[in-house]
Design a protein around this motif. Structure first.
Motif, PDB file in Angstrom:
ATOM      1  N   MET A   1       7.843   0.531   8.564  1.00 43.57           N
ATOM      2  CA  MET A   1       8.929   1.404   8.542  1.00 43.57           C
ATOM      3  C   MET A   1      10.024   0.926   7.447  1.00 43.57           C
ATOM      4  N   GLY A   2      10.013  -0.441   7.209  1.00 45.14           N
ATOM      5  CA  GLY A   2      11.032  -0.745   5.784  1.00 45.14           C
ATOM      6  C   GLY A   2      10.311  -0.287   4.709  1.00 45.14           C
ATOM      7  N   ALA A   3       8.965   0.106   4.566  1.00 45.78           N
ATOM      8  CA  ALA A   3       8.442   0.665   3.308  1.00 45.78           C
ATOM      9  C   ALA A   3       9.059   1.919   3.178  1.00 45.78           C
ATOM     10  N   LEU A   4       9.107   2.765   4.243  1.00 39.42           N
ATOM     11  CA  LEU A   4       9.496   4.113   4.217  1.00 39.42           C
ATOM     12  C   LEU A   4      10.821   4.358   3.743  1.00 39.42           C
ATOM     13  N   ASP A   5      11.858   3.441   4.435  1.00 36.80           N
ATOM     14  CA  ASP A   5      13.262   3.209   4.073  1.00 36.80           C
ATOM     15  C   ASP A   5      13.430   2.940   2.763  1.00 36.80           C
ATOM     16  N   LEU A   6      12.629   2.110   2.142  1.00 38.21           N
ATOM     17  CA  LEU A   6      12.579   1.698   0.742  1.00 38.21           C
ATOM     18  C   LEU A   6      12.558   2.992  -0.094  1.00 38.21           C
ATOM     19  N   LEU A   7      11.537   3.837   0.362  1.00 38.59           N
ATOM     20  CA  LEU A   7      11.032   4.771  -0.740  1.00 38.59           C
ATOM     21  C   LEU A   7      12.086   5.934  -0.797  1.00 38.59           C
ATOM     22  N   VAL A   8      12.531   6.328   0.598  1.00 37.03           N
ATOM     23  CA  VAL A   8      13.777   7.125   0.765  1.00 37.03           C
ATOM     24  C   VAL A   8      15.163   6.617  -0.393  1.00 37.03           C
ATOM     25  N   ARG A   9      15.416   5.177  -0.167  1.00 42.50           N
ATOM     26  CA  ARG A   9      16.519   4.616  -0.938  1.00 42.50           C
ATOM     27  C   ARG A   9      16.049   4.542  -2.450  1.00 42.50           C
ATOM     28  N   GLN A  10      15.018   4.466  -2.975  1.00 40.15           N
ATOM     29  CA  GLN A  10      14.512   4.643  -4.289  1.00 40.15           C
ATOM     30  C   GLN A  10      14.618   6.198  -4.778  1.00 40.15           C
ATOM     31  N   GLY A  11      14.738   7.169  -3.930  1.00 39.68           N
ATOM     32  CA  GLY A  11      14.770   8.442  -4.333  1.00 39.68           C
ATOM     33  C   GLY A  11      13.191   9.144  -4.381  1.00 39.68           C
ATOM     34  N   LYS A  12      12.280   8.524  -3.994  1.00 38.85           N
ATOM     35  CA  LYS A  12      10.850   9.118  -4.177  1.00 38.85           C
ATOM     36  C   LYS A  12      10.499  10.084  -2.958  1.00 38.85           C
TER      37      LYS A  12
ATOM     38  N   TYR B   1       0.840  -1.118  -0.060  1.00 40.69           N
ATOM     39  CA  TYR B   1      -0.085  -0.010  -0.060  1.00 40.69           C
ATOM     40  C   TYR B   1       0.821   1.210  -0.003  1.00 40.69           C
ATOM     41  N   LEU B   2       1.841   1.273   0.785  1.00 41.55           N
ATOM     42  CA  LEU B   2       2.723   2.553   0.944  1.00 41.55           C
ATOM     43  C   LEU B   2       3.396   2.937  -0.374  1.00 41.55           C
ATOM     44  N   VAL B   3       4.041   1.776  -0.776  1.00 37.59           N
ATOM     45  CA  VAL B   3       4.745   2.127  -2.176  1.00 37.59           C
ATOM     46  C   VAL B   3       3.520   2.492  -3.223  1.00 37.59           C
ATOM     47  N   ALA B   4       2.729   1.974  -3.538  1.00 37.20           N
ATOM     48  CA  ALA B   4       1.728   2.051  -4.568  1.00 37.20           C
ATOM     49  C   ALA B   4       1.065   3.495  -4.220  1.00 37.20           C
ATOM     50  N   SER B   5       0.963   3.633  -3.041  1.00 33.83           N
ATOM     51  CA  SER B   5       0.146   5.439  -2.773  1.00 33.83           C
ATOM     52  C   SER B   5       1.296   6.288  -2.906  1.00 33.83           C
ATOM     53  N   LEU B   6       2.226   6.288  -2.672  1.00 33.58           N
ATOM     54  CA  LEU B   6       3.426   7.230  -2.954  1.00 33.58           C
ATOM     55  C   LEU B   6       3.608   7.416  -4.831  1.00 33.58           C
ATOM     56  N   ASP B   7       3.521   6.067  -5.202  1.00 38.81           N
ATOM     57  CA  ASP B   7       3.755   6.132  -6.915  1.00 38.81           C
ATOM     58  C   ASP B   7       2.441   7.281  -7.394  1.00 38.81           C
ATOM     59  N   GLN B   8       1.239   6.796  -6.916  1.00 37.36           N
ATOM     60  CA  GLN B   8       0.072   7.530  -7.294  1.00 37.36           C
ATOM     61  C   GLN B   8       0.122   9.076  -6.757  1.00 37.36           C
TER      62      GLN B   8
END
Length: 332
Positions: free
Chosen positions: A150-161, A115-122
């Motif tokens: 929290m792992g999802a938040l960390d991932l999104l920072v590492r992806q540059g989003k 959810y968190l990854v998909a939502s930020l992409d949207q």
């Protein structure tokens, strides 16, 4: 005619460092929960954003479901940025969140990585941006391990989003768990967004503000004006065009009790003695002592933003004023 920001836009604003980070936020930030969706006049929303930026408000706060329909506040801010502020992107802090229901089915709510990854992409598509400056988990999810969220938040920072991440509406215990999980991942929690006002002192009472200071995490208070209760709007009656008078489910007429009205009238008299409006004193109170980084305000017109920023002209309180406020706020 193209919009040209004021050349003096940073002169009257106060900027506070966010916890132990290198980022600074304006002491007053603009929230876009209400009055920026498709149900409102776009040009009024645009004028409010322009006014805010001219007054030094560089931080604009959103969530995936803000506006009606959900997502429309992000879309409209994206339009405003494209029309007026695209060349000033590096002067802006744009934040958004996910954690409440956004789309149908089992993957559009709560705190899963999906959810968190998909939502930020949207959100990025709606905003027309490559990244947001701050991405929050909007509320705790007891059904998902904190390590996954929290792992999802960390991932999104590492992806540059997202440049930074934060949490919202977590209590002190939940916040400690989230902060520890992010520290282990190497992506510190930048900021917490709790409800905090003269009429809701929970972050003081449960130790949240103390925890954030100890952990070097910033804080930005939402509802610092208690959804309008800490303004002059409700001192006599409930106006038909107010949040409580318009059928809004988040502030109902029965919540505006005689006790609340009595307290706000006394607070208004004290504010007048300080040559402030009640709203201005309420914002100054939230920002007192430098424990809160920024106060997050909403607005329906330009004049409200101007009034709120003017609160920064007098942030100091005497010991007697603070004592009197505590006495007024004591339960009957």
């Amino acid at each position: 005619m193209n919009y040209q920001p004021s050349s003096t836009r940073y002169d009257g604003m106060k900027y506070n460092r966010v916890g132990k980070s290198g980022l600074k936020l304006p002491a007053i930030s603009l929230g876009m929960w209400h009055n920026f969706g498709d149900g409102f006049v776009f040009n009024n929303s645009r004028e409010m954003v322009r006014c805010a930026f001219d007054l030094g408000i560089t931080h604009f706060d959103l969530a995936n479901n803000y506006g009606w329909p959900g997502g429309s506040s992000e879309e409209n801010l994206g339009r405003i940025i494209k029309l007026d502020l695209a060349s000033h992107r590096d002067e802006l802090v744009i934040s958004t969140k996910a954690g409440w229901d956004m789309w149908p089915g089992p993957y559009g709510d709560e705190g899963s990585k999906k959810y968190l990854v998909a939502s930020l992409d949207q959100s990025l598509k709606r905003l027309g941006l490559d990244y947001v400056d701050i991405y929050y988990h909007h509320r705790p999810d007891p059904n998902t391990p904190i390590e996954e969220t929290m792992g999802a938040l960390d991932l999104l920072v590492r992806q540059g989003k997202a440049l930074y991440v934060g949490i919202s509406s977590y209590d002190a215990r939940e916040s400690k768990a989230a902060i520890d999980a992010l520290n282990k991942l190497g992506t510190p929690c930048l900021i917490h967004q709790p409800a905090y006002s003269m009429l809701d002192r929970t972050p003081e009472e449960d130790g949240l503000l103390d925890l954030l200071v100890d952990e070097g995490v910033g804080s930005i208070a939402f509802f610092p004006l208690a959804q309008g209760l800490l303004t002059n709007k409700y001192l006599k009656e409930i106006p038909a065009d107010s949040r409580a008078g318009s059928g809004n489910r988040f502030l109902r007429p029965e919540q505006i009790t005689d006790e609340i009205i009595n307290k706000t009238r006394q607070l208004s008299e004290l504010a007048a003695s300080r040559e402030q409006s009640l709203a201005q004193m309420a914002l100054a109170w939230v920002l007192r002592g430098n424990r809160v980084t920024s106060a997050l305000v909403g607005a329906s017109r330009v004049s409200q933003i101007e009034e709120n920023v003017a609160a920064l002209n007098r942030l100091e309180f005497t010991a007697n004023e603070l004592k009197l406020i505590d006495e007024i706020l004591q339960p009957i």
